[in-house]
Design a protein around this motif. Structure first.
Motif, PDB file in Angstrom:
ATOM      1  N   ASP A  81      11.611 -11.036 -17.089  1.00 52.55           N
ATOM      2  CA  ASP A  81      11.941 -10.168 -18.420  1.00 52.55           C
ATOM      3  C   ASP A  81      11.368  -8.788 -18.520  1.00 52.55           C
ATOM      4  O   ASP A  81      11.488  -7.969 -19.296  1.00 52.55           O
ATOM      5  N   ARG A  82      10.853  -8.234 -17.184  1.00 56.28           N
ATOM      6  CA  ARG A  82      10.227  -7.011 -17.030  1.00 56.28           C
ATOM      7  C   ARG A  82      11.085  -5.819 -16.326  1.00 56.28           C
ATOM      8  O   ARG A  82      11.532  -6.462 -15.158  1.00 56.28           O
ATOM      9  N   PRO A  83      11.597  -4.893 -16.771  1.00 56.34           N
ATOM     10  CA  PRO A  83      12.202  -3.949 -16.162  1.00 56.34           C
ATOM     11  C   PRO A  83      11.236  -3.303 -15.100  1.00 56.34           C
ATOM     12  O   PRO A  83      10.001  -2.928 -15.467  1.00 56.34           O
ATOM     13  N   ILE A  84      11.658  -3.098 -13.770  1.00 53.39           N
ATOM     14  CA  ILE A  84      10.810  -2.299 -13.059  1.00 53.39           C
ATOM     15  C   ILE A  84      11.460  -1.415 -11.944  1.00 53.39           C
ATOM     16  O   ILE A  84      12.567  -1.235 -12.100  1.00 53.39           O
ATOM     17  N   TYR A  85      10.519  -0.609 -11.622  1.00 51.06           N
ATOM     18  CA  TYR A  85      10.851   0.155 -10.327  1.00 51.06           C
ATOM     19  C   TYR A  85      10.564  -0.250  -9.384  1.00 51.06           C
ATOM     20  O   TYR A  85       9.385  -0.710  -9.063  1.00 51.06           O
ATOM     21  N   ARG A  86      11.226   0.114  -8.136  1.00 51.04           N
ATOM     22  CA  ARG A  86      11.068  -0.469  -6.657  1.00 51.04           C
ATOM     23  C   ARG A  86      11.126   0.923  -6.041  1.00 51.04           C
ATOM     24  O   ARG A  86      11.958   1.626  -5.737  1.00 51.04           O
ATOM     25  N   LEU A  87       9.932   1.131  -5.294  1.00 45.90           N
ATOM     26  CA  LEU A  87       9.622   2.083  -4.574  1.00 45.90           C
ATOM     27  C   LEU A  87       9.483   1.840  -3.106  1.00 45.90           C
ATOM     28  O   LEU A  87       8.525   1.261  -3.278  1.00 45.90           O
ATOM     29  N   ALA A  88      10.376   2.211  -2.340  1.00 42.46           N
ATOM     30  CA  ALA A  88      10.269   1.673  -0.844  1.00 42.46           C
ATOM     31  C   ALA A  88       9.802   2.627   0.029  1.00 42.46           C
ATOM     32  O   ALA A  88      10.443   3.678   0.058  1.00 42.46           O
ATOM     33  N   THR A  89       8.682   2.692   0.583  1.00 40.39           N
ATOM     34  CA  THR A  89       8.217   3.589   1.524  1.00 40.39           C
ATOM     35  C   THR A  89       8.461   3.098   3.018  1.00 40.39           C
ATOM     36  O   THR A  89       8.790   1.770   3.119  1.00 40.39           O
ATOM     37  N   GLU A  90       7.836   3.677   3.863  1.00 44.70           N
ATOM     38  CA  GLU A  90       8.019   3.423   5.444  1.00 44.70           C
ATOM     39  C   GLU A  90       7.367   2.065   5.527  1.00 44.70           C
ATOM     40  O   GLU A  90       7.558   1.359   6.261  1.00 44.70           O
ATOM     41  N   LYS A  91       6.129   1.686   5.037  1.00 43.15           N
ATOM     42  CA  LYS A  91       5.283   0.718   5.342  1.00 43.15           C
ATOM     43  C   LYS A  91       5.441  -0.535   4.384  1.00 43.15           C
ATOM     44  O   LYS A  91       4.888  -1.594   4.626  1.00 43.15           O
ATOM     45  N   SER A  92       5.758   0.158   2.894  1.00 50.95           N
ATOM     46  CA  SER A  92       5.585  -1.111   1.796  1.00 50.95           C
ATOM     47  C   SER A  92       6.508  -0.888   0.773  1.00 50.95           C
ATOM     48  O   SER A  92       7.125   0.214   0.665  1.00 50.95           O
ATOM     49  N   THR A  93       6.508  -1.673  -0.100  1.00 46.84           N
ATOM     50  CA  THR A  93       7.278  -1.373  -1.365  1.00 46.84           C
ATOM     51  C   THR A  93       6.579  -1.750  -2.518  1.00 46.84           C
ATOM     52  O   THR A  93       5.690  -2.740  -2.545  1.00 46.84           O
ATOM     53  N   LEU A  94       6.288  -0.768  -3.571  1.00 44.21           N
ATOM     54  CA  LEU A  94       5.687  -0.856  -4.840  1.00 44.21           C
ATOM     55  C   LEU A  94       6.728  -1.283  -5.979  1.00 44.21           C
ATOM     56  O   LEU A  94       7.592  -0.824  -5.857  1.00 44.21           O
ATOM     57  N   LEU A  95       6.014  -2.080  -6.578  1.00 42.88           N
ATOM     58  CA  LEU A  95       6.475  -2.811  -7.812  1.00 42.88           C
ATOM     59  C   LEU A  95       5.938  -2.224  -9.297  1.00 42.88           C
ATOM     60  O   LEU A  95       4.665  -2.038  -8.944  1.00 42.88           O
ATOM     61  N   ILE A  96       6.571  -1.242  -9.963  1.00 39.08           N
ATOM     62  CA  ILE A  96       6.075  -0.629 -11.135  1.00 39.08           C
ATOM     63  C   ILE A  96       6.722  -0.957 -12.261  1.00 39.08           C
ATOM     64  O   ILE A  96       8.025  -1.109 -12.545  1.00 39.08           O
ATOM     65  N   ASN A  97       6.007  -1.758 -13.347  1.00 42.78           N
ATOM     66  CA  ASN A  97       6.570  -1.856 -14.745  1.00 42.78           C
ATOM     67  C   ASN A  97       6.981  -0.564 -15.213  1.00 42.78           C
ATOM     68  O   ASN A  97       6.371   0.368 -15.511  1.00 42.78           O
ATOM     69  N   ALA A  98       8.312  -0.530 -15.713  1.00 42.16           N
ATOM     70  CA  ALA A  98       9.169   0.515 -15.881  1.00 42.16           C
ATOM     71  C   ALA A  98       8.704   0.876 -17.711  1.00 42.16           C
ATOM     72  O   ALA A  98       8.861   2.078 -18.015  1.00 42.16           O
ATOM     73  N   LYS A  99       7.998  -0.077 -18.494  1.00 41.81           N
ATOM     74  CA  LYS A  99       7.676   0.214 -19.801  1.00 41.81           C
ATOM     75  C   LYS A  99       6.218   0.763 -19.667  1.00 41.81           C
ATOM     76  O   LYS A  99       5.803   1.741 -20.535  1.00 41.81           O
ATOM     77  N   THR A 100       5.433   0.137 -18.828  1.00 43.22           N
ATOM     78  CA  THR A 100       3.965   0.558 -19.025  1.00 43.22           C
ATOM     79  C   THR A 100       3.390   1.497 -17.968  1.00 43.22           C
ATOM     80  O   THR A 100       2.440   2.008 -18.302  1.00 43.22           O
ATOM     81  N   GLY A 101       4.195   1.484 -16.968  1.00 41.01           N
ATOM     82  CA  GLY A 101       3.821   2.376 -15.793  1.00 41.01           C
ATOM     83  C   GLY A 101       2.794   1.669 -14.868  1.00 41.01           C
ATOM     84  O   GLY A 101       2.177   2.631 -13.621  1.00 41.01           O
ATOM     85  N   GLN A 102       2.351   0.393 -15.108  1.00 45.14           N
ATOM     86  CA  GLN A 102       1.360  -0.196 -14.329  1.00 45.14           C
ATOM     87  C   GLN A 102       1.919  -0.808 -12.816  1.00 45.14           C
ATOM     88  O   GLN A 102       3.210  -1.295 -13.039  1.00 45.14           O
ATOM     89  N   ARG A 103       1.149  -0.799 -11.999  1.00 47.97           N
ATOM     90  CA  ARG A 103       1.701  -1.675 -10.672  1.00 47.97           C
ATOM     91  C   ARG A 103       1.608  -2.987 -10.841  1.00 47.97           C
ATOM     92  O   ARG A 103       0.615  -3.386 -11.476  1.00 47.97           O
ATOM     93  N   ILE A 104       2.853  -3.525 -10.296  1.00 52.62           N
ATOM     94  CA  ILE A 104       2.702  -4.991 -10.487  1.00 52.62           C
ATOM     95  C   ILE A 104       2.333  -5.651  -8.970  1.00 52.62           C
ATOM     96  O   ILE A 104       3.034  -5.212  -8.029  1.00 52.62           O
TER      97      ILE A 104
END
Length: 606
Positions: A81-104
């Protein structure tokens, strides 16, 4: 070439045929499986409806700073139920909570929650495990989360380390995956349609089709499609080996010598009925012989090929021919005999003694064979009587309740006793061909079953005697090596030599699977004690712990006698037994330097 082509065609056909069976069976199994279960949809929750992106999310760029410029892709989505940002770099993918800004961080607990959210079946979720790639996740590289559910289908949910559900695997899919592997012949990755095995099978199938077409045309001759009344005739002059003329035959061009003689009542010896596989119908062409075929070269020694010998079933009458036939006038003679007694020597070897109507002549020499005429018959398995001590061996066979033969057959059996020592009786040693033990409803050999069913007082017909397997003149040391029913002619030769006063050393090495399957053991031991120049050795291939050496008879004979013999070229060798044993023994003698002209053999042409 035709003979070798047939053999290659047969074995490639067997391999391709097995794969065709696998293709058919695997395709049939796949058609029966539930497609929804195979796709993992049975317990999979439907995709969530598209949700509106919340307005209170925080901007992504200020959160990650310079990392934004290094990103290859940036996307939005939902994690439960959490909106997230997916940030894909060359080596990994970051998941960030779109409401709190914290990394998941996707840990085992969150992975299990995600798996449960994608599942709607009756099972309970087990713990989430981060596992290495396997065949069940072969479409994805890298480690994945694995969550097993306790439902009847043994469902397993796989998720990426970014929280995406890869697949739902279950018992039905695993069965499908095995038969799919068999179907596409990819036994490693299970997804390559163009793997080397498939390509090889395709090439083999194409070659099989081409060779089959070639063999089809070579199996016919133009003469077979022309009515006989339209064909010209050829003269066939038939002579006995001593040069005497037996008869003159007129036959149609294109017929084989075998067929032409049979139509005139001269039936050449044959176990295959003219199928170019037994080699018994050998004749010698007088004058210029036609070129030898592959069947001739495979079944007739090279020395006799050069002398003009050919297979009658393979010799076409495309011109007038003069031939010599073994057996002479005996070929057209059918004789009768009465069964005097039948004695079981081992579970599947029997001695059959015949009293012929008429006194046997000198042509019934040791090493000769007769051809028993097997009429059309129907037989039940209880017609073969087995003594009490052999019933356990017969109980291990799964024979059909009854079997039959619809045509006249001929089967060759060597004389196992010199007629001069049996008051003119013909003694045969017959092995029962029962096929594979444990194979249900496997029909026995039609010839051996008929002979095994004979009782004292029965009448039978036969032709002969035939054959050129005989004792060589001279007093050279003699070495006999045999196995199975090969005991028959070797025994007759040895008895004839010993009783006629031979003084040269005589050795007999005989191979059997076990003591129970070896005939005439006590008789041979008694002969070895009675005659100083005779030695006897029984070799057992499948029984250990007895007084007899164990192993293959030709190998044991090599180590026990031949290897240390001072002059093998001064010996005569006599071989008879199963084809594989005979071939191995002849190869061994060549390796020891024994020339082929010192080796006489009879392989029963089977």
């Amino acid at each position: 070439m035709t003979l070798w082509m047939r053999k290659i065609h047969k074995w490639i056909g067997l391999l391709i045929g097995l794969q065709l069976v696998l293709w058919m069976c695997s395709g049939f199994v796949m058609s029966l499986l539930d497609a929804e279960k195979v796709r993992g949809r049975e317990f999979r929750a439907p995709a969530q409806a598209v949700r509106a992106w919340p307005a209170d999310t925080v901007p992504l760029r200020p959160l990650i700073g310079n990392a934004y410029d290094a990103a290859q892709t940036v996307s939005t989505g939902w994690l439960l139920d959490r909106p997230i940002y997916r940030l894909a770099t060359e080596k990994s993918t970051l998941l960030i909570n779109a409401k709190t800004g914290q990394r998941i961080e996707l840990d085992a607990s969150l992975a299990r929650q995600l798996a449960e959210a994608s599942y709607r079946g009756p099972g309970r979720a087990g713990p989430a495990e981060l596992v290495e790639p396997s065949l069940e996740t072969r479409t994805h590289e890298g480690k994945v989360w694995r969550v097993a559910f306790s439902d009847p289908e043994d469902t397993t949910v796989y998720l990426t380390q970014q929280g995406d559900v890869l697949d739902h695997r279950n018992r039905t899919w695993r069965l499908f995956d095995v038969v799919w592997m068999l179907h596409i012949m990819d036994y490693t990755g299970r997804q390559d349609f163009n793997n080397p095995l498939v390509v090889t099978a395709a090439v083999g199938g194409f070659w099989l089709a081409l060779s089959g077409i070639w063999l089809l045309f070579t199996s016919f001759s133009l003469a077979e499609f022309i009515p006989k009344r339209w064909r010209s005739t050829r003269a066939l002059m038939v002579h006995a080996p001593d040069g005497s003329r037996l008869r003159s035959v007129r036959a149609h061009a294109g017929d084989t010598v075998f067929v032409a003689l049979a139509q005139q009542g001269l039936q050449l010896p044959s176990n295959c009925g003219g199928g170019q596989t037994c080699g018994l119908c050998e004749v010698r062409v007088r004058g210029a012989a036609p070129d030898a075929t592959s069947a001739d070269r495979a079944l007739i020694p090279a020395s006799r090929i050069e002398a003009g010998c050919r297979l009658a079933c393979n010799l076409k009458l495309d011109r007038n021919l003069d031939i010599e036939v073994k057996g002479g006038g005996e070929l057209g003679t059918v004789k009768e005999a009465e069964v005097e007694r039948v004695r079981a020597l081992s579970p599947f070897l029997r001695e059959v003694v015949l009293r012929p109507k008429g006194k046997p002549g000198p042509e019934y020499r040791p090493g000769a064979y007769i051809q028993v005429h097997v009429p059309a018959y129907r037989m039940a398995k209880d017609q073969i009587a087995a003594p009490d001590e052999h019933r356990s061996a017969w109980a291990g066979l799964h024979l059909p309740a009854q079997w039959s033969s619809g045509t006249l057959l001929r089967r060759s059996y060597s004389l196992s006793t010199p007629v001069t020592q049996s008051d003119g009786r013909l003694t045969l040693l017959v092995r029962f061909c029962h096929g594979k033990q444990g194979g249900k409803n496997h029909p026995p050999g039609k010839g051996s079953a008929y002979v095994f069913g004979l009782k004292a007082g029965d009448q039978l017909r036969y032709s002969g005697p035939f054959g050129d397997f005989a004792i060589q003149q001279g007093q050279r040391e003699k070495i006999f090596i045999g196995g199975g029913a090969g005991m028959a002619p070797l025994r007759a030769m040895i008895l004839d030599l010993l009783e006629s006063g031979a003084t040269e050393p005589i050795h007999f090495w005989y191979g059997a699977r076990s003591v129970a399957e070896a005939p005439y053991v006590e008789e041979m031991q008694a002969l070895a004690e009675r005659f100083e120049n005779f030695s006897w050795q029984l070799v057992l291939s499948e029984e250990r712990g007895t007084a007899h050496p164990a192993g293959l008879v030709h190998e044991v004979a090599r180590e026990g006698l031949l290897k240390e013999h001072p002059n093998l070229q001064a010996c005569d060798f006599y071989l008879c037994g199963p084809p594989m044993m005979l071939a191995a023994t002849r190869t061994m003698l060549r390796q020891l330097g024994v020339s082929d002209d010192r080796v006489a053999f009879d392989d029963f042409k089977i």
